[in-house]
Design a protein around this motif. Structure first.
Motif: not given
Length: 85
Positions: A22-24, A27, A58-59, A62
């Motif tokens: 879920t991290e972008t 990040q 975006k993660s 994604d």
């Protein structure tokens, strides 16, 4: 949350980064900044072997970055005394 690792390669160095799907990308770049001391804005991450440039907003999920994925790191010209790889 499911921890995963990705391999970030630059020149002959590989960084193993623990992250979460879920991290972008932003990040992830911040984690790299702590390792390589290169500003986030100068980093560009490319998913291999497809060659897709990863978008900051975006993660990982994604953009279909999976566990043990290989990501190439390039740096913007001018941030270092040498050019892109």
């Amino acid at each position: 949350m499911q921890a995963m690792y990705i391999r970030v390669k630059r020149n002959k160095t590989t960084y193993f980064i623990q992250c979460d799907p879920t991290e972008t990308i932003l990040q992830l770049k911040e984690k790299l900044y702590n390792l390589i001391d290169q500003p986030v804005n100068d980093q560009r991450l490319v998913l291999m072997p497809a060659g897709d440039v990863l978008e900051d907003s975006k993660s990982l999920a994604d953009q279909k970055v999976e566990n043990d994925a290989v990501v190439a790191l390039t740096l913007r010209k001018g941030s270092l005394p040498f050019a892109f790889d």
